[in-house]
Enzyme design. Sequence first.
Site, mmCIF file in Angstrom:
data_model
loop_
_atom_site.group_PDB
_atom_site.id
_atom_site.type_symbol
_atom_site.label_atom_id
_atom_site.label_comp_id
_atom_site.label_asym_id
_atom_site.label_seq_id
_atom_site.Cartn_x
_atom_site.Cartn_y
_atom_site.Cartn_z
ATOM 1 N N CYS C 116 31.743 -62.776 -34.007
ATOM 2 C CA CYS C 116 31.723 -61.899 -33.545
ATOM 3 C C CYS C 116 32.369 -60.753 -33.245
ATOM 4 O O CYS C 116 33.705 -60.961 -33.420
ATOM 5 C CB CYS C 116 32.438 -63.454 -32.311
ATOM 6 S SG CYS C 116 32.946 -62.500 -30.802
ATOM 7 N N CYS C 119 34.773 -60.096 -29.656
ATOM 8 C CA CYS C 119 35.371 -60.693 -29.011
ATOM 9 C C CYS C 119 35.961 -61.153 -30.445
ATOM 10 O O CYS C 119 36.075 -60.960 -31.606
ATOM 11 C CB CYS C 119 35.730 -60.986 -28.169
ATOM 12 S SG CYS C 119 34.655 -62.098 -27.692
ATOM 13 N N SER C 120 36.278 -62.819 -30.122
ATOM 14 C CA SER C 120 36.394 -63.877 -31.422
ATOM 15 C C SER C 120 35.926 -65.330 -31.220
ATOM 16 O O SER C 120 36.378 -66.209 -31.682
ATOM 17 C CB SER C 120 38.213 -63.689 -31.056
ATOM 18 O OG SER C 120 38.686 -64.439 -29.816
ATOM 19 N N CYS C 121 34.391 -65.030 -30.621
ATOM 20 C CA CYS C 121 33.836 -66.271 -30.302
ATOM 21 C C CYS C 121 33.312 -67.349 -31.405
ATOM 22 O O CYS C 121 33.307 -67.214 -32.141
ATOM 23 C CB CYS C 121 32.843 -66.578 -30.047
ATOM 24 S SG CYS C 121 32.486 -65.360 -28.431
#
Lengths: 100, 111, 208
Positions: C116, C119-121
């Site tokens: 991702c 962000c950090s999905c």
Amino acid sequence: MAVRFTTGDRVTVRDLEAEEGLRGHMRAPVYCRGMTGEIERLCGTFGNPETLAYGGDGQPAQPLYRVRFQQSQLWPDYTGPTRDSIEIEVYQHWLKAAQP
Amino acid sequence: MTDSTFQSKAYHDVGGDDFGPIPLHDGDYQLWERRVDAMMRLLSSPSVGLMRVDELRRGIETLGEATYNAEPYYGKWARSLAAIMIEKGVLSCSELDAKIEELRAERGLEP
Amino acid sequence: MTQDHHAHHHDHSHDPIEAPDTSNSDTALLADALRLVLIEKGGFSAQDVQDQLTLMEGRSDRNGAAMIARAWVDADYKAALLANGKEAAKTLGHDTKGTPLVVLENTEDVHNVVVCTLCSCYPVTLLGPSPEWYKSKAYRGRVVRDPRSVLREFGTDIGNGREVRVHDSTADMRYMILPKRPPETDHLSEAELAALVTRNGLIGVTEL
């Protein structure tokens, strides 16, 4: 929002920041903007994060697609095999039909 | 290929950038950090409904680059959550400051 | 954390850095104060927070591993998993909380890897909390542009005869890899197969 594209369609990612002065929260990474790829699949229809991020209702909801790009087109200096690819989720309002 | 001129890229939009070798550690989060995660999940749950993940992200994207780079992962979340809760009027900055001072006193920290 | 670590094939790095206690940092105080004020205002209770922590601790990559092992032994389940990951997770008792799950099959022709960049999905309900490196700017920045060298840092060398396909999780989908079943595992039970599935294999940075 009616679904405009289907699997296999060639699409170009728009740059709404440059074209329309869109500001704020956006989910189309800069590295794919202006690039042409192919619709891999329709993922469904989802609220628009550009308004959801400000407490809005995300309407009209947007069809969301996975778009497949060739790495060698995204990165002119790409050193891997030409068939290497990348898939990115892009909302429909960020896409236009590619020039033939 | 693109025919548009890009704005300068937002600091969180790092795809394609080179920040060197991958730091191959998993991370070990402290209780306060895990509680931030829990708090976000509660705030965004249907029963509370005070936050959306999109708002959390937007809050992180407006922390400023220096804070984004300096804060640990859940530090970014905490600062975003606080900003959004204040923005929504759920609590005030002074209520938050007062509670911070209370915690400092409890823990014997400098005010 | 430099060269010698890149040769490791394990999921979890050795010699973890002893993290300093940050529980009295300005940010930790802000986070604690925020939680306590929200509790005082009735947004949620201290017990709700504790219950959520317990729920989070129950989530781990073993959930995803069980799905993969089932797919290896049950062709119908594999088809269902590839067609609709969220529903297939549900049939094994795992609730993705409404989030769609796309499962990507690694084959002799294609190796998939997930990131991702914005962000950090990450599919936390099936994989547990994401590792710190997954959230690092280094991983997010480089894996989309130079995936083969990033994979090599994880000890994974994908031959030029196979396509490397990166998946940038930018929106509403979450992704999990269906790794290739390791060779000579015909005699193993489903539980033994699940034990072979690593978190990094489910992200796609390693093969099994």
